[in-house]
Design a protein around this motif. Structure first.
Motif, mmCIF file in Angstrom:
data_model
loop_
_atom_site.group_PDB
_atom_site.id
_atom_site.type_symbol
_atom_site.label_atom_id
_atom_site.label_comp_id
_atom_site.label_asym_id
_atom_site.label_seq_id
_atom_site.Cartn_x
_atom_site.Cartn_y
_atom_site.Cartn_z
ATOM 1 N N CYS A 43 9.703 6.290 0.225
ATOM 2 C CA CYS A 43 8.932 5.311 0.690
ATOM 3 C C CYS A 43 9.076 4.583 1.041
ATOM 4 C CB CYS A 43 9.290 4.561 -1.120
ATOM 5 S SG CYS A 43 10.500 3.037 -1.241
ATOM 6 N N SER A 44 8.256 3.713 2.238
ATOM 7 C CA SER A 44 8.056 2.538 2.867
ATOM 8 C C SER A 44 7.490 1.849 2.908
ATOM 9 C CB SER A 44 7.138 3.354 3.826
ATOM 10 O OG SER A 44 7.318 4.632 4.776
ATOM 11 N N VAL A 45 8.581 0.845 3.237
ATOM 12 C CA VAL A 45 9.122 -0.362 2.977
ATOM 13 C C VAL A 45 8.574 -1.401 4.303
ATOM 14 C CG1 VAL A 45 9.892 -2.783 2.063
ATOM 15 C CG2 VAL A 45 10.229 -0.259 1.466
ATOM 16 N N CYS A 82 8.310 -0.766 -3.147
ATOM 17 C CA CYS A 82 7.503 0.587 -3.538
ATOM 18 C C CYS A 82 7.516 1.120 -4.751
ATOM 19 C CB CYS A 82 7.985 1.053 -1.938
ATOM 20 S SG CYS A 82 9.738 2.284 -2.304
ATOM 21 N N VAL A 94 14.312 -2.390 -3.781
ATOM 22 C CA VAL A 94 13.458 -1.089 -4.100
ATOM 23 C C VAL A 94 14.580 -0.511 -5.700
ATOM 24 C CG1 VAL A 94 12.777 0.884 -3.912
ATOM 25 C CG2 VAL A 94 12.456 -1.334 -2.108
#
Length: 472
Positions: free
Chosen positions: A79-81, A72, A89
């Motif tokens: 943040c979204s994964v 991300c 990340v």
């Protein structure tokens, strides 16, 4: 088997998981939702395929979050994964710019305030910026005639009320209050001088001029120097009630701790007089003060005055060599003094023109400054002249004492020295030496030319000269 039976077997699909790895640049922590990553200590975890994992970054003290990279990419704190595969990340933390706050000092009354660490010098600069979290110590110094009263806006030190501390966490203002000190009336004591005999007494600092004024008031604790000056017909004998100065018996000191009385004793010099006869060797003339002797033409006289000064005047091409029977003047060897308590004979010797010898005479001494301060350096410019019949070719040695009342003998070591270079007949040279002023009071600087006595001169009696001067 006792009868026919049926068995059912159930199978379920095994869940698929992927690994999520977090790396960090800088100082901070990362946590995941759902839980699994707490990075800090645990920076890798596995999550079910298709799961959306939210990462949250928290910067450590002194750092700020800079952004995400890898699976991300943004600069927000989260943040979204989506776990469709193994993901990596990176969370970047950067050093945060320091936060500064202004500290301002306001003063009431006269005084100054300084800070530690530096920044405020109030005086001239009454505000400065300091980093958040720092501790600033302020120190107050009241001006002359004022005293420090109080602080406002900071924490005063119990052990030193002139200091206080400010913890910087916002813009702040501190007030320092100075108030005029209550005037103090100095305690004065009277110093009285009594005189026996003929002479005058003066004081330093001024106040007594006795002569006309024989008492004055001086501040408690002040040290007063008294100086005696005998009249022309008298000599100074002693002090009583004060401490005589060893280097100058005409002076004494007294410290004002109470009213005090000092006695200065002078004695009249008897004026018995007598007959004085002057003889000359070589070509020259001698005169007297008071008048009476003028030798050439008159070589004997009767004097009612006890003290007679004789002056030698060499003929053209001649040099004065020495006196016999009188005391030569230390500052002018061409003069001598005789005290008549009976009939006396004095001889003045002038050089023969056939005598070929150099003769170094000290003609002048100039001090810079004229009255130096005790313990401070000063210079003496010494002028020498070769009054002999031939040039000085081998050089000589010069010794100087900052305070030396007594005449010196060959080989004496002074406070400073210099070499006397070659010097033609009738030529002069000036030599400068550096000295340290002795104790306060009247002093006698002594100069000794040819101090090692290695050269033969027409006269060995004009090699020393004394310069009187005052040390402040």
């Amino acid at each position: 088997m006792s009868e026919a039976q049926t068995v059912t077997a159930t199978f379920t699909a095994k869940p698929i998981t992927y690994k999520l790895s977090v790396s960090k640049v800088g100082t901070g922590s990362v946590k995941s939702d759902p839980s699994g990553i707490n990075c800090g200590s645990d920076c890798v975890a596995s999550f079910d395929k298709g799961k959306v994992v939210t990462l949250t970054a928290t910067a450590a003290s002194g750092y700020s979050f800079g952004g995400w990279s890898g699976a991300c990419s943004n600069t927000s704190g989260t943040c979204s994964v989506s776990m469709a595969s193994a993901k990596t990340v990176t969370a970047t933390f950067i050093v945060a710019a320091p936060v500064n706050y202004q500290l301002t000092v306001k003063k009431t009354g006269s005084g100054s305030v300084n800070s530690d660490p530096n920044g405020i010098n109030c005086g001239s600069n009454c505000s400065a910026n300091f980093e958040s979290g720092s501790a600033v110590i302020l120190t107050a110094e009241p001006a002359s005639g004022y005293e420090f009263n109080r602080w406002s806006g900071c924490t005063a030190f119990a052990t030193n009320p002139l200091q206080c501390q400010v913890d910087i966490n916002k813009a702040q203002t501190v007030s320092a209050t100075f108030t005029a000190a209550a005037p103090t009336t100095p305690v004065n004591y009277q110093l009285t001088v009594k005189k026996t005999g003929n002479g005058t007494i003066n004081s330093d600092p001024n106040g007594i001029n006795c002569g006309s004024n024989c008492s004055a008031n001086f501040e408690s604790g002040k040290t007063i120097t008294l100086t005696a000056a005998p009249a022309a017909d008298s000599t100074f004998v002693s002090w009583s009630g004060c401490t005589a100065v060893a280097a100058n018996p005409l002076q004494c000191t007294v410290t004002m701790s109470k009213a005090q009385a000092i006695t200065a004793t002078f004695a009249v010099i008897p004026t018995t007089g007598g007959n004085l006869t002057v003889k000359t060797v070589g070509n020259g003339n001698v005169t007297s003060d008071p008048l009476g002797i003028n030798c050439g033409s008159l070589c004997a006289a009767s004097f009612s005055d006890r003290v007679v000064t004789l002056t030698a005047l060499p003929a053209s091409g001649e040099t004065f060599v020495r006196w016999n029977g009188c005391i030569a003047n230390a500052t002018n060897p061409m003069q001598c003094r005789v005290t008549l308590t009976k009939n006396l004979t004095v001889t003045a010797e002038f050089s023969n023109k056939t005598t070929l010898e150099a003769d170094i005479q000290i003609t002048n001494v100039v001090l810079t400054p004229v009255s130096p301060s005790a313990g401070k350096s000063f210079t003496a410019q010494i002028t020498l002249k070769n009054i002999g019949n031939i040039a000085l070719t081998s050089g000589s040695h010069l010794e100087v004492w900052a305070s030396e009342p007594s005449g010196q003998s060959c080989g004496a070591i002074g406070d400073a020295f210099a070499d006397i270079d070659q010097l033609a007949r009738n030529d002069s040279t000036t030599i400068t030496v550096k000295l340290i002023a002795p104790i306060k009071g009247m002093q006698r600087l002594r100069v000794f030319a040819d101090s090692q006595c290695k050269m033969t001169e027409l006269s060995e009696r004009n090699n020393q000269l004394v310069k009187h001067y005052t040390v402040n």
